[in-house]
Motif scaffolding. Structure first.
Motif, short mmCIF file in Angstrom:
data_model
loop_
_atom_site.label_atom_id
_atom_site.label_comp_id
_atom_site.label_asym_id
_atom_site.label_seq_id
_atom_site.Cartn_x
_atom_site.Cartn_y
_atom_site.Cartn_z
N PHE A 69 0.85 -1.17 0.00
CA PHE A 69 0.00 0.00 0.00
C PHE A 69 0.90 1.24 0.00
N ALA A 70 0.67 2.18 -0.90
CA ALA A 70 1.44 3.42 -0.94
C ALA A 70 0.49 4.61 -0.99
N HIS A 71 0.98 5.75 -0.49
CA HIS A 71 0.16 6.96 -0.48
C HIS A 71 1.04 8.15 -0.77
N TRP A 72 0.46 9.20 -1.32
CA TRP A 72 1.23 10.40 -1.67
C TRP A 72 1.73 11.16 -0.46
N SER A 73 1.34 10.74 0.73
CA SER A 73 1.93 11.31 1.95
C SER A 73 3.36 10.82 2.14
N GLY A 74 3.76 9.80 1.37
CA GLY A 74 5.09 9.22 1.51
C GLY A 74 5.09 7.94 2.30
N ASN A 75 3.95 7.57 2.87
CA ASN A 75 3.87 6.34 3.65
C ASN A 75 3.71 5.13 2.75
N VAL A 76 4.23 4.02 3.22
CA VAL A 76 4.08 2.74 2.52
C VAL A 76 3.86 1.67 3.58
N GLU A 77 2.94 0.76 3.33
CA GLU A 77 2.60 -0.28 4.30
C GLU A 77 2.44 -1.61 3.59
N ALA A 78 2.58 -2.69 4.38
CA ALA A 78 2.34 -4.03 3.86
C ALA A 78 0.85 -4.22 3.63
N ILE A 79 0.51 -5.09 2.69
CA ILE A 79 -0.88 -5.45 2.43
C ILE A 79 -1.38 -6.35 3.58
N THR A 80 -2.39 -5.89 4.28
CA THR A 80 -3.01 -6.68 5.36
C THR A 80 -4.52 -6.48 5.30
N PRO A 81 -5.29 -7.36 5.98
CA PRO A 81 -6.74 -7.16 6.03
C PRO A 81 -7.17 -6.08 7.01
N ASN A 82 -6.23 -5.53 7.77
CA ASN A 82 -6.57 -4.46 8.71
C ASN A 82 -7.06 -3.23 7.95
N TYR A 83 -7.96 -2.49 8.62
CA TYR A 83 -8.53 -1.31 7.96
C TYR A 83 -8.75 -0.21 8.99
N ARG A 84 -8.36 1.02 8.64
CA ARG A 84 -8.54 2.17 9.52
C ARG A 84 -9.78 2.95 9.13
N SER A 85 -10.38 3.56 10.12
CA SER A 85 -11.52 4.44 9.86
C SER A 85 -11.52 5.55 10.89
N TRP A 86 -12.30 6.59 10.61
CA TRP A 86 -12.45 7.71 11.55
C TRP A 86 -13.81 7.55 12.23
N HIS A 87 -13.75 7.41 13.56
CA HIS A 87 -14.98 7.16 14.30
C HIS A 87 -14.90 7.86 15.66
N ASP A 88 -15.94 8.64 15.98
CA ASP A 88 -16.01 9.34 17.27
C ASP A 88 -14.76 10.17 17.54
N GLY A 89 -14.28 10.85 16.50
CA GLY A 89 -13.16 11.77 16.68
C GLY A 89 -11.80 11.12 16.83
N ALA A 90 -11.67 9.85 16.44
CA ALA A 90 -10.38 9.18 16.57
C ALA A 90 -10.23 8.14 15.47
N VAL A 91 -8.99 7.71 15.27
CA VAL A 91 -8.70 6.66 14.29
C VAL A 91 -8.98 5.31 14.93
N ARG A 92 -9.76 4.47 14.24
CA ARG A 92 -10.08 3.14 14.73
C ARG A 92 -9.48 2.10 13.79
N GLU A 93 -8.96 1.00 14.37
CA GLU A 93 -8.40 -0.11 13.59
C GLU A 93 -9.37 -1.28 13.60
N MET A 94 -9.60 -1.88 12.46
CA MET A 94 -10.45 -3.05 12.35
C MET A 94 -9.63 -4.17 11.70
N GLY A 95 -9.35 -5.24 12.50
CA GLY A 95 -8.51 -6.30 11.99
C GLY A 95 -9.20 -7.64 11.87
N ARG A 96 -10.34 -7.80 12.54
CA ARG A 96 -11.03 -9.09 12.53
C ARG A 96 -12.25 -9.04 11.62
N CYS A 97 -12.73 -10.22 11.28
CA CYS A 97 -13.93 -10.33 10.45
C CYS A 97 -15.12 -9.75 11.20
N THR A 98 -15.89 -8.94 10.54
CA THR A 98 -17.05 -8.31 11.19
C THR A 98 -18.19 -9.29 11.40
#
Length: 744
Positions: free
Chosen positions: A169-198
């Motif tokens: 995974f690459a982004h124009w911010s300059g960050n690069v990450e490994a491909i994983t099923p984890n997913y970030r979201s913005w919830h209740d004013g903070a960054v939340r991580e979701m790693g397990r099956c919903t």
């Protein structure tokens, strides 16, 4: 990335400063093992190779690079919000909401080593596509030993054959990450991580990779088979723009990372620049002087401005002290005799010749005896006063001083350790540049033919320089784009900021500093200076009139004055990325951009022919432009030993019948013929088939180029008149023809 001391590897210095520069993604020979490059504390400093003043100039260029990048990236074209400065440039150069690069935080190093760690630490089973991931290099061996225990078939039945993913995974911010099923979201004013099956809460996923686009890849829960889109949001951008998401002020496309093969160029772009390296700094030091008077006086003297504060009494004193009493007396006699000639009704040609002699004499004195006694005109003082706002590579004041230093240090009077002259006039040659089978009268015929072709090209001087010293350096990187903004289809017309990031700090002595990887080179090159009278005639023929000036003032001074006025006009100024000259039919016919385009285009013409005859590829050349002196320098780039490709080419291509094939090819109109002729002319007269070279080799990334300035048949795409030009080579041929007929 890991904080433990990484292993290091060696490659050529050119490779370590570019393809293997810090934060690049690479694989070893044979395609085994993807890795992430890290800065190495083991690199030695440049030491005496770079003087303190040269290091200061590099730091100033880096500061300017970041300033220009920030200005362009923060425009926020078609975005719904202002662009935070932290999304445009590295936060480590931000101080009090402004960009500041500190010289003391830079370590100028020779790239001998680079560190590396395995990356990405994501793996897929070659039999069932089960995905596994390790968070840290230190834990990789331990984690890998447990991969088989997660196999849905049971650890006993697991193939235990794991393939490292070649996508990140690459982004124009300059960050690069490994491909994983984890997913970030913005919830209740903070960054939340979701790693397990919903659905079932499992942390085991298959990675399904159908043929075609990477966007078609997806994760699938290994227990309940619920699919999950392969996507991730950039942490830095999400933290900055997350609060804007509920108000619909930020686009999802701004935050989403992109799957990119680590082999793709989009995964990493290294940024750097280059500058000429000199032994003496007498003139260059004037650029950093606290007072402008010495700088403006030096420019006034160099370009023939009259010493306005010197009266006849002072002139006479200076000339008699210089042993030129007879010349002064003769000058006064000629000057006083002109009114008598006019009273006597002498022919106008006689009077004009008398005045021309006086002007030439004054210009010679201004450049010699009266040098240092000049009072600069407003235009020169303005250029000196405001040059801190100029882009260095387009700053005519800097060009003028660099050219003067180059002239004194490299072009005249020095020898190499082997006894050869550092610079050789190619219309004279030394014994090492004549073809072996050309002797006696044939040598004179060869030189005569070279002079004819020099004149047909409108050159006043062409020289081989055997010791062109250049420092190329890299200091930062970006991802997904090499430009300050990036566009994506899902973002519509919006231009999103690309973040320019410094190389991470390394320990140098007792302090941590950002490495600047420097390559100091010494190679051969060609120096060309155009005929000023021919350039003036070409400008006049195309309706381009430089700034007016006193008689005897050289064109270079007038160009400096014009540049100072242009920089105050947002429509025609020279910015780092030349955005103003990317627009079609918007720029009036001004002398400075046209002279720059003329020099730049001729430099590319010479480069193309030299590449085809020398065995060097186009990307192995570099160029420098000296607009006020109507000159340019093209040279071989490279850290390997210079084998004399250019001097050998010149020697081998010499022939008494046509002088030298290099110039003979340049004179031939077919050398600028383009396979996309009409289309190329319509688009400004520059395309990969005729003039363009790799962007890393070009000063302007292939802007300000057009065949039309040399051969006519069109105009640059930015020319507001859109009327065909008269080519410079045509003017030069006319002048050569007139000179030849006059001599007979």
């Amino acid at each position: 990335m890991s904080t433990a001391k990484p292993p290091t590897m060696q490659r050529s210095r050119g490779q370590l400063a570019t393809a293997y520069a810090p934060h690049s993604l690479f694989t070893f020979e044979g395609g085994s093992g993807a890795c992430f490059a890290l800065p190495s504390p083991g690199n030695r400093t440049t030491g005496d190779d770079l003087r303190p003043n040269t290091q200061r100039m590099i730091a100033e260029q880096i500061q300017e690079y970041f300033d220009a990048w920030a200005l362009r990236a923060t425009r926020g074209t078609n975005l719904k919000h202002a662009v935070p400065l932290n999304l445009a440039v590295d936060g480590r150069v931000i101080s009090d909401d402004s960009v500041r690069v500190r010289l003391g935080e830079l370590a100028f190093q020779v790239p001998d080593h680079v560190g590396y760690v395995p990356f990405p630490l994501s793996f897929v089973c070659t039999r069932c596509d089960l995905h596994r991931h390790s968070d840290r290099v230190e834990r990789l061996a331990e984690d890998a030993s447990r991969f088989r225990s997660a196999c849905p078939s049971g650890s006993e039945n697991c193939a235990n054959d794991w393939q490292q993913l070649d996508v990140v995974f690459a982004h124009w911010s300059g960050n690069v990450e490994a491909i994983t099923p984890n997913y970030r979201s913005w919830h209740d004013g903070a960054v939340r991580e979701m790693g397990r099956c919903t659905s079932c809460g499992s942390d085991r996923f298959y990675l399904r990779r159908p043929p075609g686009r990477l966007g078609n890849w997806e994760f699938q829960c290994a227990v309940c088979r619920l699919p999950r889109q392969m996507q991730q949001r950039d942490l830095l951008t999400l933290e900055e723009l997350g609060p804007l998401i509920p108000q619909n002020q930020a686009l999802p496309a701004e935050i989403n990372m992109e799957p990119v093969s680590y082999r793709a160029s989009a995964a990493y772009y290294v940024h750097g620049d280059r500058l000429l390296v000199f032994d003496q700094e007498r003139y260059i030091q004037l650029l950093g002087a606290p007072h402008m008077a010495p700088l403006s006086a030096a420019l006034s003297s160099e370009y023939g401005y009259p010493p306005t504060q010197i009266d006849d009494v002072q002139k006479e004193q200076l000339l008699r002290a210089a042993g030129q009493s007879a010349q002064w007396d003769n000058y006064r006699h000629m000057r006083d005799f002109i009114p008598q000639l006019e009273t006597m009704g002498a022919p106008a040609e006689v009077i004009a010749a008398q005045r021309a002699t006086i002007v030439r004499t004054e210009a010679e004195w201004n450049a010699t005896v009266f040098a240092g006694h000049h009072q600069a005109v407003d235009g020169i003082e303005r250029a000196c006063r405001e040059r801190s706002d100029y882009v260095r590579r387009f700053d005519p004041v800097r060009m003028a001083l660099e050219h003067k230093t180059l002239t004194e240090e490299r072009l005249h009077g020095r020898q190499m350790p082997d006894g050869k002259d550092v610079s050789v006039d190619l219309t004279i040659l030394d014994p090492f540049l004549f073809p072996d089978d050309v002797q006696g009268d044939e040598r004179s015929r060869l030189l005569d033919q070279v002079r004819i072709r020099r004149d047909l090209l409108g050159m006043a001087e062409i020289r081989l320089v055997r010791d062109v010293r250049v420092c190329e350096y890299t200091f930062a990187y970006t991802r997904t784009s090499s430009s300050p903004t990036v566009s994506r289809e899902k973002a519509g017309p919006a231009e999103m900021p690309v973040r320019l990031r410094l190389f991470d700090k390394v320990q140098v002595g007792d302090r941590a500093q950002h490495p600047v990887l420097c390559l100091v080179q010494s190679n051969e090159g060609f120096y060309v200076r155009l005929d000023e009278a021919c350039v003036l005639e070409w400008l006049e023929a195309n309706g381009i009139r430089p700034a007016p000036a006193e008689p005897g003032v050289r064109l270079g001074g007038r160009l400096i004055e014009e540049f100072a006025r242009m920089q105050a006009d947002e429509d025609v100024r020279f910015t780092r990325f030349l955005d103003e000259y990317r627009r079609e039919r918007r720029i009036p016919r001004l002398a400075y951009p046209y002279v720059y385009t003329l020099l730049h285009t001729m430099a590319h013409h010479l480069l193309g022919i030299s590449a085809s005859m020398s065995g060097l590829d186009l990307g192995s050349f570099g160029e420098h432009i000296f607009v006020p002196d109507l000159a340019f320098l093209v040279y071989r780039r490279g850290m390997t030993m210079d084998l004399g490709n250019l001097s050998s080419m010149w020697r081998d291509r010499g022939d008494p019948a046509y002088g030298n094939e290099v110039l003979d090819r340049m004179v031939d109109p077919a050398s600028l013929r383009c396979g996309s002729e009409s289309v190329c002319n319509h688009r400004g007269g520059a395309c990969p088939d005729c003039l363009l070279i790799p962007e890393t080799a070009c000063l302007t990334r292939n802007e300000l180029l057009s065949r039309s300035v040399l051969i006519g048949r069109g105009s640059p795409r930015w020319d507001v008149l859109a009327e065909p030009l008269i080519g410079y080579y045509e003017i030069a041929r006319r002048r050569r023809g007139a000179s030849a007929s006059g001599s007979t």
